[in-house]
Design a protein around this motif. Sequence first.
Motif, PDB file in Angstrom:
ATOM      1  N   ALA A  63       0.846  -1.198   0.000  1.00 42.76           N
ATOM      2  CA  ALA A  63       0.000   0.000   0.000  1.00 42.76           C
ATOM      3  C   ALA A  63       0.881   1.248   0.000  1.00 42.76           C
ATOM      4  O   ALA A  63       1.993   1.241   0.542  1.00 42.76           O
ATOM      5  N   VAL A  64       0.385   2.304  -0.620  1.00 39.58           N
ATOM      6  CA  VAL A  64       1.166   3.537  -0.751  1.00 39.58           C
ATOM      7  C   VAL A  64       1.244   4.264   0.590  1.00 39.58           C
ATOM      8  O   VAL A  64       0.340   4.152   1.423  1.00 39.58           O
ATOM      9  N   PRO A  65       2.331   5.007   0.814  1.00 42.71           N
ATOM     10  CA  PRO A  65       2.419   5.808   2.035  1.00 42.71           C
ATOM     11  C   PRO A  65       1.176   6.686   2.185  1.00 42.71           C
ATOM     12  O   PRO A  65       0.661   7.237   1.218  1.00 42.71           O
ATOM     13  N   GLY A  66       0.685   6.765   3.411  1.00 46.80           N
ATOM     14  CA  GLY A  66      -0.509   7.547   3.684  1.00 46.80           C
ATOM     15  C   GLY A  66      -1.807   6.772   3.549  1.00 46.80           C
ATOM     16  O   GLY A  66      -2.860   7.256   3.966  1.00 46.80           O
ATOM     17  N   SER A  67      -1.753   5.578   2.984  1.00 48.55           N
ATOM     18  CA  SER A  67      -2.962   4.767   2.859  1.00 48.55           C
ATOM     19  C   SER A  67      -3.416   4.316   4.246  1.00 48.55           C
ATOM     20  O   SER A  67      -2.603   3.832   5.042  1.00 48.55           O
ATOM     21  N   PRO A  68      -4.703   4.424   4.537  1.00 50.53           N
ATOM     22  CA  PRO A  68      -5.194   3.927   5.823  1.00 50.53           C
ATOM     23  C   PRO A  68      -5.042   2.409   5.960  1.00 50.53           C
ATOM     24  O   PRO A  68      -5.099   1.881   7.067  1.00 50.53           O
ATOM     25  N   LEU A  69      -4.825   1.731   4.852  1.00 52.29           N
ATOM     26  CA  LEU A  69      -4.646   0.279   4.917  1.00 52.29           C
ATOM     27  C   LEU A  69      -3.346  -0.114   5.608  1.00 52.29           C
ATOM     28  O   LEU A  69      -3.240  -1.217   6.148  1.00 52.29           O
ATOM     29  N   LEU A  70      -2.356   0.782   5.630  1.00 47.02           N
ATOM     30  CA  LEU A  70      -1.090   0.452   6.292  1.00 47.02           C
ATOM     31  C   LEU A  70      -1.289   0.279   7.794  1.00 47.02           C
ATOM     32  O   LEU A  70      -0.869  -0.727   8.371  1.00 47.02           O
ATOM     33  N   GLY A  71      -1.900   1.275   8.429  1.00 45.31           N
ATOM     34  CA  GLY A  71      -2.168   1.154   9.862  1.00 45.31           C
ATOM     35  C   GLY A  71      -3.080  -0.011  10.168  1.00 45.31           C
ATOM     36  O   GLY A  71      -2.908  -0.716  11.167  1.00 45.31           O
ATOM     37  N   LEU A  72      -4.052  -0.227   9.282  1.00 42.63           N
ATOM     38  CA  LEU A  72      -4.980  -1.328   9.470  1.00 42.63           C
ATOM     39  C   LEU A  72      -4.268  -2.680   9.381  1.00 42.63           C
ATOM     40  O   LEU A  72      -4.591  -3.603  10.134  1.00 42.63           O
ATOM     41  N   ALA A  73      -3.299  -2.810   8.487  1.00 44.07           N
ATOM     42  CA  ALA A  73      -2.544  -4.064   8.387  1.00 44.07           C
ATOM     43  C   ALA A  73      -1.836  -4.351   9.708  1.00 44.07           C
ATOM     44  O   ALA A  73      -1.831  -5.493  10.188  1.00 44.07           O
ATOM     45  N   GLY A  74      -1.248  -3.316  10.312  1.00 45.42           N
ATOM     46  CA  GLY A  74      -0.597  -3.500  11.612  1.00 45.42           C
ATOM     47  C   GLY A  74      -1.592  -3.898  12.691  1.00 45.42           C
ATOM     48  O   GLY A  74      -1.322  -4.785  13.510  1.00 45.42           O
ATOM     49  N   LEU A  75      -2.750  -3.245  12.704  1.00 46.57           N
ATOM     50  CA  LEU A  75      -3.787  -3.582  13.677  1.00 46.57           C
ATOM     51  C   LEU A  75      -4.250  -5.027  13.496  1.00 46.57           C
ATOM     52  O   LEU A  75      -4.413  -5.771  14.465  1.00 46.57           O
ATOM     53  N   CYS A  76      -4.451  -5.425  12.256  1.00 42.03           N
ATOM     54  CA  CYS A  76      -4.921  -6.786  11.974  1.00 42.03           C
ATOM     55  C   CYS A  76      -3.877  -7.831  12.354  1.00 42.03           C
ATOM     56  O   CYS A  76      -4.233  -8.941  12.764  1.00 42.03           O
ATOM     57  N   LEU A  77      -2.596  -7.491  12.248  1.00 42.03           N
ATOM     58  CA  LEU A  77      -1.565  -8.420  12.726  1.00 42.03           C
ATOM     59  C   LEU A  77      -1.664  -8.568  14.246  1.00 42.03           C
ATOM     60  O   LEU A  77      -1.425  -9.655  14.781  1.00 42.03           O
ATOM     61  N   GLY A  78      -2.045  -7.503  14.932  1.00 42.23           N
ATOM     62  CA  GLY A  78      -2.297  -7.607  16.370  1.00 42.23           C
ATOM     63  C   GLY A  78      -3.464  -8.533  16.665  1.00 42.23           C
ATOM     64  O   GLY A  78      -3.409  -9.343  17.600  1.00 42.23           O
ATOM     65  N   HIS A  79      -4.531  -8.435  15.865  1.00 43.29           N
ATOM     66  CA  HIS A  79      -5.660  -9.354  16.023  1.00 43.29           C
ATOM     67  C   HIS A  79      -5.201 -10.796  15.807  1.00 43.29           C
ATOM     68  O   HIS A  79      -5.602 -11.703  16.544  1.00 43.29           O
ATOM     69  N   ALA A  80      -4.376 -11.015  14.794  1.00 44.84           N
ATOM     70  CA  ALA A  80      -3.884 -12.370  14.508  1.00 44.84           C
ATOM     71  C   ALA A  80      -3.043 -12.895  15.669  1.00 44.84           C
ATOM     72  O   ALA A  80      -3.178 -14.067  16.050  1.00 44.84           O
ATOM     73  N   ALA A  81      -2.201 -12.051  16.235  1.00 43.13           N
ATOM     74  CA  ALA A  81      -1.376 -12.480  17.378  1.00 43.13           C
ATOM     75  C   ALA A  81      -2.266 -12.896  18.543  1.00 43.13           C
ATOM     76  O   ALA A  81      -2.022 -13.913  19.206  1.00 43.13           O
ATOM     77  N   ARG A  82      -3.314 -12.115  18.785  1.00 45.48           N
ATOM     78  CA  ARG A  82      -4.241 -12.429  19.871  1.00 45.48           C
ATOM     79  C   ARG A  82      -4.965 -13.748  19.605  1.00 45.48           C
ATOM     80  O   ARG A  82      -5.082 -14.602  20.481  1.00 45.48           O
ATOM     81  N   ARG A  83      -5.430 -13.929  18.382  1.00 48.64           N
ATOM     82  CA  ARG A  83      -6.241 -15.108  18.066  1.00 48.64           C
ATOM     83  C   ARG A  83      -5.421 -16.391  17.971  1.00 48.64           C
ATOM     84  O   ARG A  83      -5.870 -17.458  18.387  1.00 48.64           O
ATOM     85  N   PHE A  84      -4.226 -16.286  17.361  1.00 44.29           N
ATOM     86  CA  PHE A  84      -3.470 -17.499  17.063  1.00 44.29           C
ATOM     87  C   PHE A  84      -2.303 -17.749  18.022  1.00 44.29           C
ATOM     88  O   PHE A  84      -1.735 -18.827  18.035  1.00 44.29           O
ATOM     89  N   GLY A  85      -1.916 -16.723  18.778  1.00 38.13           N
ATOM     90  CA  GLY A  85      -0.832 -16.890  19.742  1.00 38.13           C
ATOM     91  C   GLY A  85       0.555 -16.914  19.135  1.00 38.13           C
ATOM     92  O   GLY A  85       1.525 -17.220  19.830  1.00 38.13           O
ATOM     93  N   CYS A  86       0.664 -16.585  17.856  1.00 35.70           N
ATOM     94  CA  CYS A  86       1.973 -16.548  17.211  1.00 35.70           C
ATOM     95  C   CYS A  86       1.863 -15.750  15.918  1.00 35.70           C
ATOM     96  O   CYS A  86       0.771 -15.520  15.400  1.00 35.70           O
ATOM     97  N   LEU A  87       3.022 -15.317  15.441  1.00 35.54           N
ATOM     98  CA  LEU A  87       3.147 -14.670  14.130  1.00 35.54           C
ATOM     99  C   LEU A  87       4.439 -15.137  13.499  1.00 35.54           C
ATOM    100  O   LEU A  87       5.409 -15.435  14.204  1.00 35.54           O
TER     101      LEU A  87
END
Length: 127
Positions: A63-87
């Motif tokens: 995603a291009v710099p400034g895209s809201p999808l960048l921050g969202l990707a980081g947030l979603c990786l946090g969700h994955a860590a919570r759900r799966f217990g690993c990354l």
Amino acid sequence: MHSHLRFENPPALPHEAVAGILEEALRDRSQEGEAAVALVGSALNDDDREFVEHRCVQIGTRAVPGSPLLGLAGLCLGHAARRFGCLSDEALALAESLAARAEADPTDVDGRALDGFDDIRSFLHLR
């Protein structure tokens, strides 16, 4: 008469649909809203950790710099860590990079990347 907004977590979509929606958003920023719903639905409800991580990494690296999808990707990786217990190492490195970018310049990556990395540190017991 009052109308009340109600938030509902989006469902996980079929993998082929998510892949297509995300690819389209990477080509056409007007599709970022639909991509955000697809990514969040996967992060919160898809049971395939590798798929979720792959799609977050795809968005977080393309995603291009400034895209809201960048921050969202980081947030979603946090969700994955919570759900799966690993990354994976790749996903962890990306989440850390996105958080550092958000801290340095919130117009590049929004603060949701910081929230996601906080979740990762908490759920994966990192310092």
